[in-house]
Design an enzyme around this catalytic site. Structure first.
Site, mmCIF file in Angstrom:
data_model
loop_
_atom_site.group_PDB
_atom_site.id
_atom_site.type_symbol
_atom_site.label_atom_id
_atom_site.label_comp_id
_atom_site.label_asym_id
_atom_site.label_seq_id
_atom_site.Cartn_x
_atom_site.Cartn_y
_atom_site.Cartn_z
ATOM 1 N N SER A 124 36.382 56.920 63.261
ATOM 2 C CA SER A 124 35.661 57.572 64.277
ATOM 3 C C SER A 124 35.309 57.058 65.584
ATOM 4 C CB SER A 124 34.235 58.185 63.717
ATOM 5 O OG SER A 124 34.618 59.169 62.516
ATOM 6 N N LYS A 143 26.113 58.826 71.461
ATOM 7 C CA LYS A 143 26.880 59.937 70.536
ATOM 8 C C LYS A 143 25.573 60.683 69.913
ATOM 9 C CE LYS A 143 29.847 60.220 66.380
ATOM 10 N NZ LYS A 143 30.544 59.633 65.681
ATOM 11 N N SER A 190 35.121 62.128 65.183
ATOM 12 C CA SER A 190 33.668 62.102 65.370
ATOM 13 C C SER A 190 33.173 61.556 66.589
ATOM 14 C CB SER A 190 32.934 61.657 64.164
ATOM 15 O OG SER A 190 31.727 61.630 64.322
#
Length: 506
Positions: free
Chosen positions: A190, A90, A166
């Site tokens: 998330s 990420k 997210s």
């Protein structure tokens, strides 16, 4: 799984880590072939074809690193359980090499972290090849999966549907076979939310089990890093690589003596006979008929496999958690303090504070704010960020008491439970850049506020859209949750590959 498979057989996209490691060890597949396959798949699916926009960039050195892993394998020098396995990361986890770390904003394209995030370093130590960085919801995003740098991510099951919040790019990428595994981060929802709507397994660890050093902060008392994978076994494999005490993150000190390097052993006794599982109905059910139906079937499966279902097992403090305004104040106060500190300390050319970030966004509004404004950032910047403020300390203590002592711990103790189970959330909603996302509903709030672990597992689908269920429990209960999730997964396999369906009518 030879060269032909690595180049063209999409079955390779669904292979698990153990299967891939076996092929690599037996030299039926090379790391170069495996990385090349996934790079080709990213090229065909990310910005072309269905245009998933799940991956922001790939590492130009990935094939070179893969050659190094193959050479090590030939010499018998296997680094660890992820040797030769490509993993996506990420975009809020620092990478110090050729990959940038921007949190999805063009404002941080000039940031130059000096070292990898601890979890990234641990992936590399275990032999993984960091393939690239995944898209995410940016600081300004009323639409899950949208960032100024990456654009609007899409759900691989239906392209007009949201990939959720997210860690959206990490979940969508794994679902689409762009990588066998990816790292996500969670504050509240998330990891769990994207896992649910993208039909993958998402594990949110106890805060302190995995290091946040090198992670762009969210709410630091709630932030955690965890894996997104296509199976519980793969999530267990990746989790074992990530855990451990890290002097760069004091919160990991609480994990001393509690973490494991191998969580696969937890799955060996994956049975449900006699396990006590509670069903919290209040707020966890009733917001989506499809989620309820999938969860009810999952509960029947659990009972049929021998679990003792305690229904109902509501969390007594939940109404107070939903109405206590001070909990949001505590979270935003932390965002102000830690994001300001992060921006000030990170080398490179970029905004040095939230105030400077707000000014940058105004100057680049067409790029950074084409759909939504930055009211939340402005609200955060108006706070003091003082973590010695008595109002903040009181709100933080209230949050922990309600979510832990009077929340998950209370219901677990009252009913002598091993875990709780609830729908992760409803099916993915349509992307909407006018009204934005609907209000978040699902299983993530309470374990998020408590800092406790939870795992979302595919459980069913409605009209081709995946729906997951979440197992949650008290602090450091990852071994129990992995075992229960694996047993459920074996009893009720629900994963299916995406078809990249075009937008639906109506």
């Amino acid at each position: 799984m030879g060269t032909d498979a690595a180049r063209g057989d999409d079955a390779l996209a669904a292979a698990g880590i153990a299967e891939l490691r076996s092929a690599l060890a037996g030299r039926r597949l090379s790391a170069v072939e495996l990385v090349g396959y996934h790079l080709d798949r990213i090229d065909r699916l990310n910005l072309r074809g269905p245009q998933l926009r799940a991956v922001l960039e790939t590492d130009p050195r990935a094939l070179e690193i893969a050659e190094e892993r193959d050479a090590e394998q030939r010499r018998g020098q296997v680094r660890g359980p992820l040797h030769g396995i490509p993993v996506l990361v990420k975009d809020n986890l620092e990478t110090a090499g050729g990959l940038r770390t921007t949190n999805g904003t063009t404002a941080l394209l000039g940031a130059r972290p000096e070292r990898d995030a601890t979890v990234v370093a641990r992936l590399i130590e275990a032999g993984a090849i960091v393939l690239g960085k995944t898209n995410k919801s940016g600081w300004i995003s009323g639409s899950g999966g949208w960032s100024a740098r990456g654009g609007q991510g899409r759900n691989p099951y239906r392209l007009d549907r949201s990939p959720h919040g997210s860690s959206s790019g990490s979940a969508a990428a794994v679902a689409a076979g762009l990588s066998p595994a990816a790292l996500g981060t969670e504050t509240i929802g998330s990891i769990l939310g994207p896992a649910g709507v993208n039909g993958v397994v998402g594990l949110k660890p106890t805060v302190g089990l995995t290091s946040r050093a090198g992670m762009i902060p969210g709410v630091r008392s709630l932030d955690t890093v965890g894996p997104l994978c296509r199976s519980v076994a793969d999530a267990a494999t990746v989790l074992g690589v990530l855990t451990g005490v890290d002097e760069r993150d004091p919160a990991t000190g609480a994990g001393a003596g509690r973490f494991r390097r191998d969580y696969l052993g937890c799955l060996e006794r994956a049975e449900l006979s006699g396990v006590r599982i509670g069903v919290p109905r209040e707020s966890f059910f009733g917001y989506d008929d499809h989620a309820d139906a999938v969860a009810e079937e999952a509960i029947r499966v659990l009972a049929g496999a021998g679990a003792v279902i305690v229904d109902r097992a509501d969390i007594p403090s939940l109404p107070r958690m939903l109405s206590e305004e001070g909990l949001m104040f505590a979270q935003l106060q932390e965002v102000k303090h830690h994001v300001d500190a992060y921006l000030a300390a990170t080398p490179g050319e970029h905004p040095r504070s939230i105030a400077e970030l707000i000014a940058y966004n105004r100057e680049h509004a067409e790029t950074e704010m084409p759909h939504f404004g930055q009211e939340t950032l402005e609200m955060v910047d108006a706070l003091s960020g003082d973590l010695a403020d008595p109002a903040y300390l009181s709100a933080l203590a209230t949050m922990r008491r309600l979510a832990r002592d009077e929340g998950i711990d209370a219901v677990m103790s009252e009913h002598r439970l091993d875990a709780l189970v609830a729908p992760t959330g409803g099916p993915a909603w349509k992307i909407d850049h006018v009204h934005g996302d609907p209000d978040a509903r699902g299983s993530a709030l309470v374990p998020g506020l408590a800092g406790y672990p939870a795992i979302s597992v595919p459980a069913g689908a409605v009209r081709g859209l995946p729906i997951g269920i979440t197992f949650m429990a008290g602090a450091w209960s990852e071994p129990v949750l992995l075992r229960l999730a694996h047993a459920f997964e074996r009893s009720h396999p629900a994963w299916f590959p995406p078809e990249f369906a075009p937008p639906s009518v109506g």
